[in-house]
Design a protein around this motif. Structure first.
Motif, PDB file in Angstrom:
ATOM      1  N   LEU A  26       0.852  -1.270  -0.080  1.00 19.92           N
ATOM      2  CA  LEU A  26       0.026  -0.124   0.044  1.00 19.92           C
ATOM      3  C   LEU A  26       0.748   1.180  -0.153  1.00 19.92           C
ATOM      4  N   LEU A  27       1.881   1.414   0.904  1.00 20.82           N
ATOM      5  CA  LEU A  27       2.757   2.418   0.820  1.00 20.82           C
ATOM      6  C   LEU A  27       3.304   2.768  -0.523  1.00 20.82           C
ATOM      7  N   TYR A  28       3.732   1.898  -1.162  1.00 20.83           N
ATOM      8  CA  TYR A  28       4.499   2.136  -2.492  1.00 20.83           C
ATOM      9  C   TYR A  28       3.391   2.861  -3.463  1.00 20.83           C
ATOM     10  N   ASN A  29       2.217   2.007  -3.472  1.00 16.51           N
ATOM     11  CA  ASN A  29       1.008   2.651  -4.207  1.00 16.51           C
ATOM     12  C   ASN A  29       0.730   4.072  -4.072  1.00 16.51           C
ATOM     13  N   LEU A  30       0.648   4.329  -2.616  1.00 17.40           N
ATOM     14  CA  LEU A  30       0.510   5.817  -2.257  1.00 17.40           C
ATOM     15  C   LEU A  30       1.565   6.600  -2.976  1.00 17.40           C
ATOM     16  N   TYR A  31       2.687   5.823  -2.862  1.00 19.98           N
ATOM     17  CA  TYR A  31       3.701   6.800  -3.683  1.00 19.98           C
ATOM     18  C   TYR A  31       3.501   6.892  -5.153  1.00 19.98           C
ATOM     19  N   LEU A  32       3.325   5.753  -5.887  1.00 20.76           N
ATOM     20  CA  LEU A  32       2.803   5.969  -7.138  1.00 20.76           C
ATOM     21  C   LEU A  32       1.738   6.750  -7.648  1.00 20.76           C
ATOM     22  N   GLN A  33       0.749   7.022  -6.585  1.00 18.79           N
ATOM     23  CA  GLN A  33      -0.298   7.847  -6.662  1.00 18.79           C
ATOM     24  C   GLN A  33       0.216   9.405  -6.484  1.00 18.79           C
ATOM     25  N   GLU A  34       1.298   9.547  -6.000  1.00 21.32           N
ATOM     26  CA  GLU A  34       1.685  10.868  -5.634  1.00 21.32           C
ATOM     27  C   GLU A  34       1.143  11.435  -4.449  1.00 21.32           C
ATOM     28  N   LYS A  35       0.733  10.739  -3.585  1.00 23.46           N
ATOM     29  CA  LYS A  35       0.020  10.989  -2.288  1.00 23.46           C
ATOM     30  C   LYS A  35       1.387  10.857  -1.267  1.00 23.46           C
ATOM     31  N   VAL A  36       2.293  10.358  -1.538  1.00 21.09           N
ATOM     32  CA  VAL A  36       3.518  10.101  -0.464  1.00 21.09           C
ATOM     33  C   VAL A  36       4.665  10.644  -1.089  1.00 21.09           C
ATOM     34  N   HIS A  37       5.526  11.398  -0.381  1.00 21.46           N
ATOM     35  CA  HIS A  37       6.716  11.887  -1.239  1.00 21.46           C
ATOM     36  C   HIS A  37       7.912  10.666  -1.040  1.00 21.46           C
ATOM     37  N   LEU A  38       8.645  10.880  -1.895  1.00 27.72           N
ATOM     38  CA  LEU A  38       9.887   9.662  -2.285  1.00 27.72           C
ATOM     39  C   LEU A  38      10.798   9.860  -0.650  1.00 27.72           C
TER      40      LEU A  38
END
Length: 202
Positions: free
Chosen positions: A131-143
């Motif tokens: 889930l955390l990686y998907n949130l990154y892919l959705q630009e909801k979480v920063h690198l």
């Protein structure tokens, strides 16, 4: 202010491009050393681009400018760096660095809002992206947030073992490793932010 020249702009570009594109080269390990010479630089047909960049940015600004653009385009050509898109990339990156603790906390709030237990963010099920990686892919979480969280929880090696993607995801992990030396944060302060958000889930 450190004096900047076209050759300085070129050297910094070369060493950072090496760092982000060559797996065996580490800018910190090799102490920013590169074999480029002023004679080589003077023979380049594109040297005037570096002169333009040297007039536009101080040395310390060029570091961030190059890093922000190489993160999104590791093989970016110098002429592209004079575009409005490259300026925008740098400005967005700078805003993130200047408010990194706030960005980290807001990312955690968004991420934890989707689960009942923090471990759910990291779990790999049937080889699929967590889930955390998907949130990154959705630009909801920063690198930056993923890299900082990994400093505390060391989940990237587990992801690498369990995720059924041996093309795109390994490149993401390499990107995290290459970017990590340039993320500066107060480890105690950020750990406190993380603990605070975890406690709110309890």
């Amino acid at each position: 202010m450190i004096e900047n020249t076209g050759f300085d702009a070129y050297k910094i570009y070369c060493v950072l491009k090496l760092h982000f594109t060559v797996e065996s080269y580490d800018v910190i390990k090799y102490n920013w050393k590169t074999k480029v010479t002023k004679e080589q630089f003077m023979l380049r047909k594109d040297k005037f681009y570096f002169y333009k960049l040297s007039r536009k940015y101080k040395v310390e600004e060029l570091l961030g400018f190059y890093i922000s653009n190489l993160l999104t385009k590791p093989k970016i050509w110098v002429a592209e760096l004079l575009s409005e898109d490259s300026d925008s990339e740098y400005k967005v990156w700078m805003r993130t660095q200047q408010s990194l603790s706030y960005v980290f906390e807001q990312d955690l709030i968004k991420a934890f809002d989707t689960v009942n237990n923090p471990e759910e963010l990291l779990k790999v099920v049937d080889g699929q992206y967590p889930l955390l990686y998907n949130l990154y892919l959705q630009e909801k979480v920063h690198l930056e947030t993923i890299i900082i969280l990994n400093d505390y929880m060391n989940f990237l090696p587990m992801w690498l073992r369990k995720i059924d993607d041996d093309i795109i995801f390994p490149e993401f992990v390499k990107k995290c490793g290459k970017y990590k030396p340039f993320i500066y944060y107060d480890a105690v302060k950020f750990k406190g932010i993380l603990k605070g958000q975890i406690c709110q889930l309890a």
